[in-house]
Design a protein around this motif. Sequence first.
Motif, PDB file in Angstrom:
ATOM      1  N   THR A 235       0.818  -1.215   0.000  1.00  8.06           N
ATOM      2  CA  THR A 235       0.000   0.000   0.000  1.00  8.06           C
ATOM      3  C   THR A 235       0.853   1.266   0.000  1.00  8.06           C
ATOM      4  O   THR A 235       0.435   2.293  -0.532  1.00  8.06           O
ATOM      5  N   TYR A 236       2.034   1.186   0.600  1.00  8.67           N
ATOM      6  CA  TYR A 236       2.923   2.356   0.584  1.00  8.67           C
ATOM      7  C   TYR A 236       3.268   2.741  -0.845  1.00  8.67           C
ATOM      8  O   TYR A 236       3.290   3.931  -1.200  1.00  8.67           O
ATOM      9  N   HIS A 237       3.523   1.742  -1.682  1.00  7.58           N
ATOM     10  CA  HIS A 237       3.888   2.025  -3.067  1.00  7.58           C
ATOM     11  C   HIS A 237       2.685   2.408  -3.912  1.00  7.58           C
ATOM     12  O   HIS A 237       2.850   2.999  -4.980  1.00  7.58           O
ATOM     13  N   GLN A 239       0.228   4.427  -2.881  1.00  6.09           N
ATOM     14  CA  GLN A 239      -0.333   5.710  -2.463  1.00  6.09           C
ATOM     15  C   GLN A 239       0.486   6.897  -2.983  1.00  6.09           C
ATOM     16  O   GLN A 239       1.703   6.935  -2.790  1.00  6.09           O
ATOM     17  N   ARG A 244      -0.398   9.618   1.647  1.00  6.88           N
ATOM     18  CA  ARG A 244       0.559   9.359   2.727  1.00  6.88           C
ATOM     19  C   ARG A 244       0.496  10.457   3.788  1.00  6.88           C
ATOM     20  O   ARG A 244       0.594  10.192   4.986  1.00  6.88           O
ATOM     21  N   GLU A 248      -0.310   9.951   7.726  1.00  6.35           N
ATOM     22  CA  GLU A 248       0.580  10.433   8.781  1.00  6.35           C
ATOM     23  C   GLU A 248      -0.166  11.343   9.753  1.00  6.35           C
ATOM     24  O   GLU A 248       0.080  11.325  10.961  1.00  6.35           O
ATOM     25  N   SER A 258      -0.555   1.687   4.924  1.00  4.26           N
ATOM     26  CA  SER A 258       0.630   2.100   5.666  1.00  4.26           C
ATOM     27  C   SER A 258       1.281   3.291   4.977  1.00  4.26           C
ATOM     28  O   SER A 258       1.278   3.402   3.746  1.00  4.26           O
ATOM     29  N   THR A 259       1.845   4.173   5.782  1.00  3.09           N
ATOM     30  CA  THR A 259       2.550   5.341   5.252  1.00  3.09           C
ATOM     31  C   THR A 259       4.059   5.166   5.315  1.00  3.09           C
ATOM     32  O   THR A 259       4.801   6.088   5.003  1.00  3.09           O
ATOM     33  N   THR A 260       4.518   3.993   5.710  1.00  4.75           N
ATOM     34  CA  THR A 260       5.954   3.717   5.786  1.00  4.75           C
ATOM     35  C   THR A 260       6.274   2.484   4.942  1.00  4.75           C
ATOM     36  O   THR A 260       5.479   1.539   4.888  1.00  4.75           O
ATOM     37  N   PRO A 261       7.418   2.458   4.292  1.00  2.31           N
ATOM     38  CA  PRO A 261       7.772   1.283   3.473  1.00  2.31           C
ATOM     39  C   PRO A 261       8.081   0.081   4.350  1.00  2.31           C
ATOM     40  O   PRO A 261       8.468   0.216   5.513  1.00  2.31           O
TER      41      PRO A 261
END
Length: 290
Positions: A235-237, A239, A244, A248, A258-261
């Motif tokens: 999901t990080y990739h 968004q 993101r 956050e 998720s907002t973090t890889p």
Amino acid sequence: MRNALLIAELSLREAVRKRLVVVLLLLTAAFLGFYLYGVWRLEGTLDQRAIDAGLDGRSTTGAANIPIMYSALFGMYLVFFLGSLMAVLSTVGAVSADVENGVMQSVLARPIRRAELVAGRWLGFTVVNVGYVALVSAALLGGIAALTGFVPPEALPAVGLILLAITLLTALTVLGSTLFTTLANGIGVFVLYGAGFAGGILTAIGSFSDSPTLGTLGRAASILMPTNSLWLGATYHLQPEVLRQLGEAAQGANPLFSTTPIASGMVLWAAAYAVLAVVLAMWRFSRRDL
């Protein structure tokens, strides 16, 4: 290796003979048509709102296009969920079903090692499951791009992480098929899948409430079953930066995105986990008393 490839080919033929592939393609086409029709109607509504507001158009990566971005994310979550179900249900009896119905004795009477049979079963079902998820992912994201012009910023890494999760689920299901009955195997793998999902929820709650204990429990569950962590990494990739930033601001309260890889160590662990599961399945079935 030649025998393992032969078993993989036979597994593919079995999937076709049982009309698994045909049923999947028909139902998936219906799902994609239904979902993309909804996205098309949403795009028309957003365009009309932009016209009513006196705007010439909307940026595909701007805040006005957030509903389309979330549609792509939730669509990919459905693909991940359906792919996970297929990985378990199609593979649940990979070995145990043949043992229970007495077919395995006639198969092993031929010049083929048990380890080769397990490896071939895993390879055949992995090709079916991974191919299915890759095809549906491409169709969904391509359809959304054609209808709305929105393309996730890093679709290929995202789909790659999802395919790794499907590969791991297939490997664990094959391992369970050498250890338990078909029914017990299906229940056990679904419980593990649920544990991974629960880990993501606990991690999100721990992050939102600043609770180290919940965060530790969530990480432990993710190590036990990293499929949900792979989805969150995907999901990080998927968004754009605007999503993101929203995540956050919410302090990671959304357990689905998720907002973090994802940590590279988790990706390596998931890959090693899948290999270990297949090797253990080959070893266990080679020593199993039929």
